[in-house]
Design an enzyme around this catalytic site. Structure first.
Site, mmCIF file in Angstrom:
data_model
loop_
_atom_site.group_PDB
_atom_site.id
_atom_site.type_symbol
_atom_site.label_atom_id
_atom_site.label_comp_id
_atom_site.label_asym_id
_atom_site.label_seq_id
_atom_site.Cartn_x
_atom_site.Cartn_y
_atom_site.Cartn_z
ATOM 1 N N SER A 178 1.218 3.331 -5.175
ATOM 2 C CA SER A 178 0.986 2.876 -3.586
ATOM 3 C C SER A 178 0.913 4.373 -2.861
ATOM 4 O O SER A 178 0.051 5.147 -3.335
ATOM 5 C CB SER A 178 2.331 2.287 -3.271
ATOM 6 O OG SER A 178 1.884 1.854 -1.942
ATOM 7 N N ASP A 210 -3.566 3.454 1.954
ATOM 8 C CA ASP A 210 -2.499 4.187 1.165
ATOM 9 C C ASP A 210 -3.229 3.877 -0.228
ATOM 10 O O ASP A 210 -4.496 3.651 -0.377
ATOM 11 C CB ASP A 210 -1.094 3.311 0.889
ATOM 12 C CG ASP A 210 -1.312 2.091 0.598
ATOM 13 O OD1 ASP A 210 -2.282 1.480 0.359
ATOM 14 O OD2 ASP A 210 -0.352 1.533 0.033
ATOM 15 N N ASP A 242 -3.433 2.481 -2.984
ATOM 16 C CA ASP A 242 -3.676 1.292 -3.887
ATOM 17 C C ASP A 242 -4.551 0.235 -2.824
ATOM 18 O O ASP A 242 -4.611 -0.647 -3.256
ATOM 19 C CB ASP A 242 -2.692 0.594 -4.545
ATOM 20 C CG ASP A 242 -1.588 -0.020 -3.951
ATOM 21 O OD1 ASP A 242 -1.286 0.522 -2.624
ATOM 22 O OD2 ASP A 242 -0.842 -0.730 -4.186
ATOM 23 N N ASP A 291 -3.390 -1.450 -0.322
ATOM 24 C CA ASP A 291 -2.891 -2.788 -0.079
ATOM 25 C C ASP A 291 -2.234 -2.710 1.406
ATOM 26 O O ASP A 291 -1.768 -3.618 1.950
ATOM 27 C CB ASP A 291 -1.805 -3.301 -0.850
ATOM 28 C CG ASP A 291 -0.597 -2.460 -1.147
ATOM 29 O OD1 ASP A 291 -0.744 -1.386 -0.560
ATOM 30 O OD2 ASP A 291 0.467 -3.043 -1.603
#
Length: 363
Positions: free
Chosen positions: A92, A231, A233, A235
């Site tokens: 993340s 961020d 990834d 999400d």
């Protein structure tokens, strides 16, 4: 942790451990369909992918690899193609030396505590393993599935036209680098991207949703309408207006929730958030007739509460937003599109809209 397994690569999260996790996960999966795996841009991602695949193959489970992708692509594709489960290899917002393993069940949801405990039970039973043992490989690469995810982002946007909107995207050398620019350009926006190379050595380093200086400088230097910082990834997302003011997850929930409330589309006028949410947000939301429920920090706890309360919008101050649009998978790109959509539909700039939000208390 609150979101799967995470730690420094080769210190906390080793090849050996990833193999064992793959093997243990394979033991608890009853379905015969393949397991979907994706990753962010971290250098260690491909090595952990290999270890997980070997572990899953060792218990006769088939793996489909879609390569570098945003985390929300995994639950989306699990549901669409009935994979038996999915794994995202990502840490993340953490620095490049970290990595993590997030596991999704056959419904595309993060694992329940009971499922995590079941995996741990199997993990503890595995003694030392011979990584050189002969394992029959069952692995295929299907990056073309990501086109379907990309098209879904555009189709969720209901013929949205962002023509005339000038915005910046900080893709932080992570998963968003492959998707965000393409998505916003296809919707008609003028896009300036920074930290745009998919580079696992630079992911989240002085950029992205936890370091907003580069985004602010880009917006102010180029006189842009708004910007979004993702961020590693993709999400979650943090927004910023033309004056460099921050639109965090609390403001996104307040503004988006208020629009849904006006449209009578917000179930029970309810927002689900966490203990981290600002008290100014809660007071202002209550003052306009809204109800707020708080959970422990972690998007899976928000998801559980959304289901329990029959809500349809929730999220975290960190920019992780869960909505009914995509079955409550946190998706930073989709959230950014929604913010731009409301500005376009209301014919209002983000700065003016953000000025109508709550005043945060010191925190």
């Amino acid at each position: 942790g609150t979101d799967g397994i995470r730690g420094e690569y080769n210190k906390d999260l080793t090849y050996n451990l990833a193999f064992k996790i793959g093997r243990s996960l394979g033991k608890i999966i009853i379905k015969e369909e393949p397991i979907l795996i994706g990753r962010d841009t971290r250098v260690s991602g491909s090595i952990l992918l290999e270890a997980l695949t070997k572990g899953l193959n060792s218990v006769k489970k088939e793996v489909v690899d879609i390569g570098i992708c945003p985390t929300p692509a995994i639950p989306f594709l699990i549901r669409k193609f009935s994979f038996s489960c999915g794994v995202m290899i990502s840490a993340s917002h953490n620095p490049p030396e970290y990595n993590g393993i997030k596991i999704f069940n056959s419904s595309g949801n993060k694992l329940q505590k009971a499922e995590e405990i079941e995996i741990e039970k199997h993990l503890k039973k595995i003694s030392d393993i011979d990584l050189n043992q002969k394992i029959v490989s069952s692995y295929s690469m299907q990056p073309e599935l990501l086109e379907i995810y990309l098209n879904s982002l555009i189709s969720f946007s209901e013929d949205l036209n962002l023509k005339g909107i000038k915005l910046a995207l900080d893709t932080c050398h992570g998963s968003a680098a492959l998707f965000a620019e393409k998505t916003f350009k296809s919707l008609g926006a003028e896009v300036l991207v920074i930290n745009s190379e998919a580079d696992g050595l630079k992911i989240n380093v002085n950029c992205g949703s936890t370091c907003l200086h580069p985004l602010r400088k880009t917006i102010l230097d180029n006189n842009l309408d708004m910007g979004f910082s993702f961020d590693g990834d993709a999400d979650r997302v943090i927004g910023m207006d033309s004056g460099g003011n921050i639109l965090d997850g609390d403001h996104i929930l307040f503004l988006w929730g208020r629009e849904l409330m006006i449209e009578e589309k917000l179930n029970k006028n309810l927002l689900i958030t966490t203990d981290m949410a600002n008290l100014g947000f809660e007071n202002s939301w209550n003052n306009i007739g809204g109800i707020m429920k708080r959970t422990n920090v972690g998007d899976k706890f928000i998801f559980e509460e959304i289901l329990k309360q029959k809500g349809n919008l929730g999220g975290e101050q960190s920019g992780h937003i869960l909505s009914g649009i995509n079955n409550y998978s946190g998706d930073g790109i989709l959230t950014a599109i929604q913010i731009a959509k409301y500005c376009s539909n209301k014919n209002i700039d983000l700065k003016s809209w953000l000025e109508t939000s709550f005043s945060p208390f010191p925190q």
